[in-house]
Design a protein around this motif. Sequence first.
Motif, PDB file in Angstrom:
ATOM      1  N   UNK A 218       0.831  -1.197   0.000  1.00 57.03           N
ATOM      2  CA  UNK A 218       0.000   0.000   0.000  1.00 57.03           C
ATOM      3  C   UNK A 218       0.871   1.255   0.000  1.00 57.03           C
ATOM      4  N   UNK A 219       1.970   1.239   0.745  1.00 56.96           N
ATOM      5  CA  UNK A 219       2.895   2.377   0.753  1.00 56.96           C
ATOM      6  C   UNK A 219       3.561   2.566  -0.606  1.00 56.96           C
ATOM      7  N   UNK A 220       3.813   1.455  -1.311  1.00 54.26           N
ATOM      8  CA  UNK A 220       4.546   1.546  -2.576  1.00 54.26           C
ATOM      9  C   UNK A 220       3.659   1.997  -3.737  1.00 54.26           C
ATOM     10  N   UNK A 221       2.365   2.082  -3.525  1.00 58.03           N
ATOM     11  CA  UNK A 221       1.467   2.523  -4.595  1.00 58.03           C
ATOM     12  C   UNK A 221       1.003   3.967  -4.344  1.00 58.03           C
ATOM     13  N   UNK A 222       0.069   4.155  -3.428  1.00 55.29           N
ATOM     14  CA  UNK A 222      -0.373   5.515  -3.150  1.00 55.29           C
ATOM     15  C   UNK A 222      -1.306   6.053  -4.217  1.00 55.29           C
ATOM     16  N   UNK A 223      -1.817   7.258  -3.994  1.00 56.37           N
ATOM     17  CA  UNK A 223      -2.804   7.853  -4.907  1.00 56.37           C
ATOM     18  C   UNK A 223      -2.248   9.067  -5.644  1.00 56.37           C
TER      19      UNK A 223
END
Length: 271
Positions: A218-223
């Motif tokens: 989740x940290x490696x993707x983000x919005x």
Amino acid sequence: MEGSYQIANIATNVEVEIERLKSQVELFWEKELKHYIEFGLTDGMSVIELGSGPGFVMEKVMQAFPNGRVMGLEIDPLLVDYSKNYLTQKQSDRFEIVEGSIMETGLPSDSYDFAITRLVLEHLPDPVGAVREVARLLKPGGKAVFIDNDFEMHIMTTPHVPELRELYDAYCAARYAEGGNPKIGRELPTVLKQGGLGKIDFEVISAHSELLGYEMFLKSEGVGIPVQLVRDGYLSSKALGKLSVAWRNMLNTEGHSILRQLYMAVGEKSV
């Protein structure tokens, strides 16, 4: 424009994007390091990273190889300053970072034992020219490793999230418009050969949420990048909204999983 990645333009928040880049290094580092060693990286070698970004890979290399020196080359002045400050705070004196282009580094030929170019070629209009310049920097017999994405196969999930396809199509359109090739992963062996390297090998490395946990994914993707794609007109806000709902539903499903790949090719400079 030389490439399609400038941190201030590609994401809505620079600090958040830097944290995302750090998580992307963490996500794959264990697998990457195994292959770097397999490809010939040993302690005491002179290493250069081209497109060194915030300095997180340089930090990892220095931790793994305490007797080596690492040179970083980075074109984005914001990231040059960040990485110098970051690595200096880590109390390391085994690095140097210079601002410059991978297309014309200005560095001396035949100088490095090992080169790492990570998630850079996909942003360049002339990746073969970049490989040729990296090869020039290597000592005879030196190795160069190139790692990139292929957005035909990026993140896959269980249960499947078909809305990701629209996001990746939008991302690819934006990168193609800026002269990049976000599907270069499959082409790496050919690009290395055309750039003058020999003894080429190719690997796909994977990260799986069941093994690494979901937080890192989740940290490696983000919005930040999806929001920027909406602002730039490549993705509709409606599509992003649908994706957000589908992604949340996937995360709330028992037994869900996330898988991501990177593509890695290595070549050797002839003696």
